[in-house]
Design a protein around this motif. Structure first.
Motif, PDB file in Angstrom:
ATOM      1  N   LEU A 177      76.469 -40.176 -43.543  1.00 37.72           N
ATOM      2  CA  LEU A 177      77.698 -40.881 -43.932  1.00 37.72           C
ATOM      3  C   LEU A 177      77.616 -41.229 -45.414  1.00 37.72           C
ATOM      4  O   LEU A 177      77.286 -42.359 -45.788  1.00 37.72           O
ATOM      5  N   ALA A 233      81.529 -45.857 -43.368  1.00 41.08           N
ATOM      6  CA  ALA A 233      82.647 -45.797 -42.416  1.00 41.08           C
ATOM      7  C   ALA A 233      83.628 -46.896 -42.795  1.00 41.08           C
ATOM      8  O   ALA A 233      83.312 -48.083 -42.700  1.00 41.08           O
ATOM      9  N   ALA A 258      86.957 -45.277 -37.832  1.00 39.89           N
ATOM     10  CA  ALA A 258      85.596 -44.898 -38.209  1.00 39.89           C
ATOM     11  C   ALA A 258      84.627 -46.035 -37.881  1.00 39.89           C
ATOM     12  O   ALA A 258      83.522 -45.796 -37.367  1.00 39.89           O
ATOM     13  N   TYR A 295      81.688 -45.871 -35.109  1.00 40.38           N
ATOM     14  CA  TYR A 295      80.327 -46.147 -35.583  1.00 40.38           C
ATOM     15  C   TYR A 295      79.656 -47.222 -34.727  1.00 40.38           C
ATOM     16  O   TYR A 295      78.467 -47.115 -34.378  1.00 40.38           O
TER      17      TYR A 295
END
Length: 468
Positions: free
Chosen positions: A78, A82, A87, A91
Motif C-alpha cells: 500500500l 488506505a 479502502a 483494510y
C-alpha cells in the motif's frame, strides 16, 4: 457485439438506487472475479503481489488479498495507504485475519495485481507512481490489472506511462479508455466482472459498441440461379499509382463484387485478367471507390459529375482527404464511406474546415474527433483506421479491436477499401459495409499463418477465400 461506456459511475449508482446493492456488495463481487481468475490461472501463482492504491480501486485489491489469504503467499503493498472509506473498511477486515501489508515492494512475484488507480485516474502519475509502475513492468510475472491499468487516463492515454497487463479485469462493463490505440499495448486480454447483477441488467443505453468476430456477416450467395449482375459493379478510380487501385479492385472482386472495372485515362499493362478497364464510368456502376493512389492533382470531372447526378454509393480513401472537391461528395452523396488513417483524417478535417489538428491530437482523442466529424456529416460513415479501428456514423461508434501487426504493411489500406466498396456494390448499407469490411480485414490478419512481419497485400487478398 458488446456495449462500451465512458465510465460506470451512473451504472453503479443505478445498482445502489434501483437494486438496493451497496457499494460494499459490488466491491466483493469485483474482488471475487479477480479471485476466480487467479485460482483458475494455470501458470505459476504461488507468490501473489497486490499493489493497492488509496481509493476504491485499491479497496478492490485489499479485498482480493483477503480472499486469497491462506491459500497463496500474498504480499499486499500500500504505497499511498488506505484513504477512501471503502479502502479503510476493507483494510480493517483484512487486519482481522492477521495479514499485514509489506513495507517495501518485493523484488519477485509469480503474479502481480495492479490495483493502484482505476477509472477515476486523470492527473499524471507523480515521480513515485512512475517509478512504481516502471518497477512493476520490469518484473517477470503474470500481470493482472484491476479495472483499468494504472496510468491510463479516461481518454485511453498513458499519463505518462502505464502498467502493462497481460489481462485487465474491468468492473461491471467495458470502458472506452480500454480501446484507444495508445491503450492497446497495455490492457492485454480484457474480461468483464459482473458486480452482483448480470451485465444485461447492469448495463443500459450506450452509443458505443465493441465488434466481435461473431458479428461478421459475409456476402454468401444463396440464389443458385444468380449471375454476376446480381452482385454489383464496383468501379475503382485509378490515378498516379495504379497498383493501389489494382489491389483495391482485386480485393473487391475476391470479396464478391460481380464486376470490377478500373476507371482510368491511361491504359494499364499486365492488368489481372479478372479486372476490366474503362475511360468513363459505366452505366451499370453500383459503387465507386476513389482516392487510393489517385494523386492530389487528379480531378476526374466526369466521374464526379456522374456520382453526384446519379447518387452512386462511394468510398473515399487516402488522397481524397487532401482535395477540396471531397466536400461536395460528402455533402451530397447519400451513401458514402470515408476510410482515412490518422494523418489523412487530420488533413480531411482541415480540408473540410472543421479544425486544424495534429496526428497526436487525433490519436489522443480518437473517439472525440470521430464524433465531431460525424456531427458535421451525419450521413457519412467514417472508418478511422488504427490499432482499434473506429466505425462511426450518426452518433454511433463501433470499435473493431481485432487488428494485428500483420496489417502493418503497404497496401493493407487499399485492401480494406476494396472490401468495404465490394459490400457497398453488393447492396450493403454504408454502415454495414464498413463494419463487415473492417471485420473481414482484421480476420484476414488473425488467420494469416505466416510470420506476422511477412504478410503482403496479395496474401490478404488470397486469404479472402477462407473468410466464410
Amino acid at each position: 457485439m458488446q456495449k462500451i461506456f465512458d465510465h460506470c459511475y451512473d451504472l453503479d449508482r443505478r445498482c445502489y438506487e434501483k437494486f438496493n446493492l451497496t457499494e460494499d456488495i459490488l466491491m466483493e463481487h469485483a474482488a471475487e472475479a479477480m479471485n476466480r481468475y487467479i485460482r483458475d490461472y494455470e501458470g505459476p501463482k504461488e507468490r501473489v503481489l497486490i499493489v493497492a492504491g488509496p481509493g476504491n480501486n485499491g479497496a478492490d485489491g485489499i479485498t482480493l488479498a483477503r480472499l486469497l489469504h491462506g491459500d497463496f503467499d500474498v504480499s499486499l503493498y500500500l504505497p499511498y495507504g488506505a484513504k477512501s472509506a471503502m479502502a479503510k473498511l476493507q483494510y480493517e477486515r483484512l487486519c482481522q485475519l492477521g495479514l499485514e501489508p509489506v513495507s517495501t515492494l518485493p523484488a519477485h512475484a509469480d503474479l502481480v495485481v495492479d490495483a493502484l488507480f482505476g477509472a477515476g485516474f486523470s492527473k499524471p502519475l507523480d515521480t513515485r507512481g512512475i517509478d512504481l509502475v516502471d518497477a512493476l513492468n520490469r518484473m517477470e510475472a503474470h500481470k493482472v490489472a484491476c479495472d483499468i491499468p494504472t496510468g491510463i487516463n479516461p481518454e485511453g492515454n498513458p499519463n505518462p506511462i502505464a502498467f502493462k497487463a497481460d489481462v485487465t479485469i474491468t468492473m461491471g462493463a467495458l470502458k472506452k479508455a480500454l480501446f484507444s490505440d495508445h491503450a492497446k499495448p497495455f490492457v492485454g486480454e480484457i474480461e468483464v466482472a459482473d458486480l452482483g447483477v448480470p451485465r444485461r441488467v447492469y448495463e443500459h443505453h450506450t452509443d458505443t459498441f465493441l465488434l466481435e468476430e461473431a458479428d461478421f456477416n459475409p456476402p454468401l450467395r444463396a440464389n443458385p440461379a444468380s449471375h454476376k449482375g446480381h452482385f454489383g459493379h464496383l468501379c475503382v478510380v485509378a490515378g498516379n499509382k495504379g497498383g493501389a487501385a489494382v489491389l483495391c479492385g482485386m480485393a473487391g472482386l475476391r470479396f464478391g463484387a460481380g464486376l470490377v472495372t478500373l476507371v482510368t485515362d491511361r491504359h494499364f499493362e499486365h492488368l489481372p485478367y479478372s479486372l476490366m478497364q474503362s475511360g468513363t464510368l459505366p452505366d451499370t456502376t453500383t459503387t465507386v471507390a476513389m482516392g487510393m493512389g489517385m494523386g492530389y492533382e487528379y480531378d476526374p470531372i466526369l466521374i464526379k459529375s456522374a456520382i453526384l447526378e446519379r447518387d452512386i454509393p462511394v468510398l473515399l480513401d487516402a488522397d481524397m482527404c487532401y482535395v477540396p472537391w471531397v466536400e461536395p461528395l460528402l455533402a451530397n452523396c447519400s451513401k458514402t464511406v470515408v476510410t482515412p488513417h490518422p494523418k489523412e483524417f487530420a488533413m480531411l478535417l482541415k480540408t473540410l474546415g472543421i479544425d486544424e489538428v495534429s496526428i497526436t491530437d487525433i490519436q489522443n482523442d480518437r473517439f472525440g474527433w470521430a464524433r465531431r466529424f460525424c456531427e458535421r456529416y451525419p450521413d457519412t460513415v467514417l472508418v478511422l483506421k488504427g490499432a482499434n479501428t473506429l466505425v462511426a456514423s450518426n452518433g454511433m461508434v463501433y470499435v473493431n479491436p481485432l487488428g494485428t501487426p500483420v496489417l502493418s504493411q503497404a497496401g493493407s489500406g487499399d485492401i480494406l477499401s476494396g472490401l468495404i466498396a465490394s459490400l457497398l456494390a453488393q447492396g450493403y448499407t454504408p454502415l454495414n459495409a464498413a463494419i463487415n469490411g473492417s471485420l473481414a480485414h482484421t480476420l484476414l490478419a488473425r488467420r494469416y499463418e505466416g510470420a506476422n512481419f511477412s504478410a503482403t497485400a496479395e496474401d490478404l487478398i488470397e486469404g479472402i477465400r477462407w473468410l466464410a
